[in-house]
Design a protein around this motif. Structure first.
Motif, mmCIF file in Angstrom:
data_model
loop_
_atom_site.group_PDB
_atom_site.id
_atom_site.type_symbol
_atom_site.label_atom_id
_atom_site.label_comp_id
_atom_site.label_asym_id
_atom_site.label_seq_id
_atom_site.Cartn_x
_atom_site.Cartn_y
_atom_site.Cartn_z
ATOM 1 N N GLY A 77 -46.288 16.167 34.278
ATOM 2 C CA GLY A 77 -45.959 14.841 33.776
ATOM 3 C C GLY A 77 -46.936 14.372 32.717
ATOM 4 O O GLY A 77 -46.540 13.812 31.677
ATOM 5 N N LEU A 78 -48.224 14.637 32.926
ATOM 6 C CA LEU A 78 -49.240 14.223 31.962
ATOM 7 C C LEU A 78 -49.114 14.994 30.653
ATOM 8 O O LEU A 78 -49.251 14.417 29.568
ATOM 9 N N CYS A 79 -48.888 16.296 30.749
ATOM 10 C CA CYS A 79 -48.756 17.111 29.530
ATOM 11 C C CYS A 79 -47.540 16.699 28.715
ATOM 12 O O CYS A 79 -47.594 16.652 27.484
ATOM 13 N N ARG A 80 -46.457 16.398 29.380
ATOM 14 C CA ARG A 80 -45.253 15.984 28.667
ATOM 15 C C ARG A 80 -45.437 14.614 28.029
ATOM 16 O O ARG A 80 -44.926 14.352 26.946
ATOM 17 N N ALA A 81 -46.190 13.760 28.689
ATOM 18 C CA ALA A 81 -46.458 12.444 28.117
ATOM 19 C C ALA A 81 -47.411 12.530 26.935
ATOM 20 O O ALA A 81 -47.316 11.748 25.985
ATOM 21 N N ALA A 82 -48.307 13.500 26.964
ATOM 22 C CA ALA A 82 -49.318 13.635 25.907
ATOM 23 C C ALA A 82 -48.786 14.352 24.677
ATOM 24 O O ALA A 82 -49.437 14.334 23.622
ATOM 25 N N THR A 83 -47.622 15.001 24.779
ATOM 26 C CA THR A 83 -47.036 15.820 23.703
ATOM 27 C C THR A 83 -48.087 16.781 23.153
ATOM 28 O O THR A 83 -48.512 17.675 23.846
ATOM 29 N N ASN A 84 -48.524 16.593 21.915
ATOM 30 C CA ASN A 84 -49.454 17.541 21.298
ATOM 31 C C ASN A 84 -50.933 17.195 21.496
ATOM 32 O O ASN A 84 -51.812 17.931 21.051
ATOM 33 N N GLY A 85 -51.216 16.095 22.153
ATOM 34 C CA GLY A 85 -52.606 15.687 22.332
ATOM 35 C C GLY A 85 -53.143 16.038 23.704
ATOM 36 O O GLY A 85 -52.515 16.750 24.490
ATOM 37 N N THR A 86 -54.341 15.536 24.011
ATOM 38 C CA THR A 86 -54.913 15.724 25.340
ATOM 39 C C THR A 86 -54.373 14.650 26.281
ATOM 40 O O THR A 86 -53.925 13.588 25.843
ATOM 41 N N THR A 87 -54.446 14.941 27.574
ATOM 42 C CA THR A 87 -53.813 14.069 28.546
ATOM 43 C C THR A 87 -54.709 12.922 28.990
ATOM 44 O O THR A 87 -55.917 12.911 28.752
#
Length: 337
Positions: A77-87
């Protein structure tokens, strides 16, 4: 706005997390922690909860309350929310059956210790892995992130079998699942390419480690580093059932690295093709019972985890590890004897 959003998997450790929660809640209140908590209701629910919480901007950190599977869902969930950035930072309350990532990061497992550890707010930026396949569907259609380990083949079959075991807890689950998998798994012919190398043969399994330990006690990738921008990989050649049984106890002590059936290396990008469909797991969670094309890559410095960066990772060799260069294929090629 609360400081922490807790994703509680009540089923973790066969409902052990649900029984532990009142005592953990008491510690949180005693420490005057400002938090909100939501229980997951079905597989994949933790992904949606963590994604929505991260996107809301209302929380300082998202905390996985459960085992490695719960950590996996929160990280996705965090990675998908962060897209190309850090979480957004991820905290871990390790109340599951395996807790491999938390153990390797030396996150305390007693309730007071894990809460105090979270409040100290020391952060470590970890790599993440991403596995993709045309055969993945549903929530995994675009791929599945993993923090600790991804298993292809026999290791994933063990994860599938473990889901059918309801009366055991902890490491015993994985041991019983191993014996069940022995009689149900067909070892495929595999073609694998990674960072300019290639190999083709019948294999028992391919294990990919960002962390060092999996399955509650198997040190399949004992040289892995969680933040080196690479993933460790272990290839196990096809073996007879007695051969598999001889190999497994070695993996509990990290001694499988000396076995001629094992090849170790590191990579940034890997493609696997098999002649028959094989299962995959990420952080102990089966994501498919069978696909034939698999792509795995590392995402360097992707996930902030509340873990002390100055504390050494847990080491099966207890500080007496043999030089990894003796075992990693890329190191042996770069430094031939």
């Amino acid at each position: 706005m609360a400081d922490y959003f807790l994703v509680l998997n009540p089923y973790a450790d066969r409902w052990g997390a649900d029984k532990t929660w009142p005592r953990l809640e008491a510690v949180l209140r005693a420490r005057r922690v400002d938090y909100e908590v939501v229980r997951t209701e079905e597989p994949g629910h933790g992904i949606a909860l963590a994604y929505e919480a991260a996107r809301s901007g209302r929380y300082g950190a998202i905390v996985a309350v459960g085992g490695d599977g719960t950590v996996n869902e929160v990280a996705n969930g965090l990675c998908r929310a962060a897209t190309n950035g850090t979480t957004l930072p991820m905290g871990i309350f390790p109340v599951g059956s395996g807790n491999d990532l938390a153990e390797v990061l030396r996150i305390p497992h007693d309730l007071e210790g894990m809460v105090d550890h979270l409040l100290q707010d020391r952060r470590r930026l970890l790599d993440a892995g991403l596995v993709q396949s045309p055969g993945l569907a549903g929530v995994n259609r675009e791929g599945r992130y993993f923090m600790n380990n991804c298993g292809i083949g026999f290791e994933a079959q063990v994860s599938l079998e473990s889901r059918k075991i309801s009366r055991l807890r902890g490491f015993l689950i994985y041991l019983v699942a191993v014996f069940r998998a022995l009689y149900r798994y067909v070892q495929p012919r595999v073609r694998v390419r990674w960072d300019g190398k290639a190999r083709e043969e019948r294999m028992l399994l391919i294990t990919v480690g960002n962390g060092r330990r999996t399955g509650g006690g198997f040190w399949l990738t004992p040289f892995a580093e969680v933040d080196d921008g690479q993933l460790d990989v272990g290839f196990a050649k096809a073996l007879s059932r007695p051969g598999i049984l001889r190999l497994l106890p070695k993996a509990i002590k990290g001694e499988h690295i000396y076995d001629p059936a094992i090849l170790l290396d590191r990579f940034r990008h890997m493609v696997v093709q098999t002649d028959v469909p094989v299962p995959i797991h990420t952080d102990g969670e089966p994501i498919t019972a069978g696909v034939r094309e698999i792509e795995v890559q590392v995402l360097p410095g992707k996930v902030w985890v509340v873990a002390d960066p100055d504390v050494p990772l847990l080491d099966v060799f207890q500080g007496h590890a043999p030089p990894s260069e003796q075992f990693l294929l890329s190191s042996r090629e770069a430094h031939p004897s």
